[in-house]
Design a protein around this motif. Sequence first.
Motif, short mmCIF file in Angstrom:
data_model
loop_
_atom_site.label_atom_id
_atom_site.label_comp_id
_atom_site.label_asym_id
_atom_site.label_seq_id
_atom_site.Cartn_x
_atom_site.Cartn_y
_atom_site.Cartn_z
N GLU A 1 0.82 -1.21 0.00
CA GLU A 1 0.00 0.00 0.00
C GLU A 1 0.86 1.27 0.00
OE1 GLU A 1 -4.06 0.44 2.06
OE2 GLU A 1 -2.65 1.32 3.50
N LYS B 1 0.79 4.22 -2.79
CA LYS B 1 0.55 5.62 -2.40
C LYS B 1 1.62 6.55 -2.94
CE LYS B 1 -2.05 4.92 1.91
NZ LYS B 1 -2.04 5.09 3.39
N ASN C 1 -0.89 9.85 -3.60
CA ASN C 1 -2.08 10.11 -2.81
C ASN C 1 -2.02 9.28 -1.54
OD1 ASN C 1 -3.32 7.46 -3.18
ND2 ASN C 1 -3.76 8.11 -5.28
N GLU C 2 -3.03 9.39 -0.69
CA GLU C 2 -3.05 8.67 0.58
C GLU C 2 -4.24 7.72 0.67
OE1 GLU C 2 -0.80 8.54 3.09
OE2 GLU C 2 0.48 9.67 1.72
N LYS C 3 -4.74 7.25 -0.45
CA LYS C 3 -5.88 6.35 -0.46
C LYS C 3 -5.47 4.94 -0.01
CE LYS C 3 -8.16 8.66 -4.36
NZ LYS C 3 -8.64 8.48 -5.76
N SER C 4 -6.45 4.21 0.52
CA SER C 4 -6.19 2.82 0.88
C SER C 4 -6.01 2.00 -0.39
CB SER C 4 -7.36 2.27 1.70
OG SER C 4 -8.54 2.22 0.91
N GLU D 1 -7.54 -0.63 -1.42
CA GLU D 1 -8.81 -0.96 -2.06
C GLU D 1 -9.29 0.14 -3.00
OE1 GLU D 1 -9.22 -2.66 2.20
OE2 GLU D 1 -8.11 -1.10 1.15
N ASN D 2 -8.98 1.38 -2.64
CA ASN D 2 -9.46 2.53 -3.41
C ASN D 2 -8.46 3.00 -4.48
OD1 ASN D 2 -11.97 2.83 -2.02
ND2 ASN D 2 -10.83 3.64 -0.28
N GLN D 3 -7.45 2.20 -4.72
CA GLN D 3 -6.45 2.55 -5.73
C GLN D 3 -6.58 1.70 -6.99
OE1 GLN D 3 -4.66 5.11 -5.16
NE2 GLN D 3 -3.34 4.99 -3.36
N GLN E 1 -8.79 1.19 -9.46
CA GLN E 1 -9.14 1.82 -10.74
C GLN E 1 -8.00 2.69 -11.25
OE1 GLN E 1 -12.87 3.90 -10.70
NE2 GLN E 1 -12.64 4.69 -12.79
N GLU E 2 -7.38 3.45 -10.35
CA GLU E 2 -6.27 4.32 -10.73
C GLU E 2 -5.07 3.51 -11.22
OE1 GLU E 2 -4.09 7.85 -11.34
OE2 GLU E 2 -6.23 7.47 -11.06
N THR F 1 -6.83 -7.70 -1.90
CA THR F 1 -7.40 -6.86 -0.83
C THR F 1 -8.58 -7.58 -0.16
OG1 THR F 1 -8.82 -5.70 -2.43
CG2 THR F 1 -6.68 -4.71 -1.91
#
Length: 239
Positions: free
Chosen positions: A157, A161, A166-169, A171-173, A175-176, A202
């Motif tokens: 993770e 990041k 960024n500082e997203k978890s 799981e939220n990365q 798509q990016e 994840t």
Amino acid sequence: MDSHFITYATDVLGDTQSGLSGSEIAKYSTEFAVKYNVAIPYGTYPFPKTLSNKRTALRRNIEEFSGEQQFQIILWLCELPQLEQQEPIKNLKLRLLTNYGKQYGMINIPDSSVVDETYHWLIDYPRALEKYNESLIKYHANLFVRSSIDDMRLSFELVVKEILCNEKSLENQIQEIGSRLKEKDVSAELRNMYVKLVDYYTKYQNTYVKHDDRVNKNEIEYIIELTSLMMKFLIKTLG
């Protein structure tokens, strides 16, 4: 071995309530003195009244040995059946292996080629490298199994990041990550496979590791190698 670490180690091992008794300290110290042919000041019990406590006796005895011998003695004591399951002892063993395990050849890894290459690629990601190393040490020492896999996830993770700024978890990365791989002309098939792999990774962590202690020990080595490969690919491609 650092004198401050020896003091810390002997304070834990000789704790008044849960550590070694005075007679055990004398017994084990004498056994190691004979093994390594080293003279120690406190090999019989009871100790002299001038001695402040049993922890001091243990410290003074251990100070007479070489650094490698000190490492082996402390490790052996940490693995005594009456001590090894105590949390302070587990923490001591972890710190011992973290600080000195590599120096004295006690840190083995599941697959040296995979992990060695990952170490190389993590050099520019010191926060991730620190967690990666902690995970491997816990795995090797069979300590804090859930935490070992959690540290591996956190290492991954932290890499993501930093690369994506960024500082997203994790799981939220997902798509990016897919979008960035597309920008780098990674084939659609490999890109989709990688994104799906991160998604399942994840979900596995959240189901078996993050919120519980249900991780299957037989799967740990696979997770370590899988995480290593995923991080290496991402750093080489996007880093």
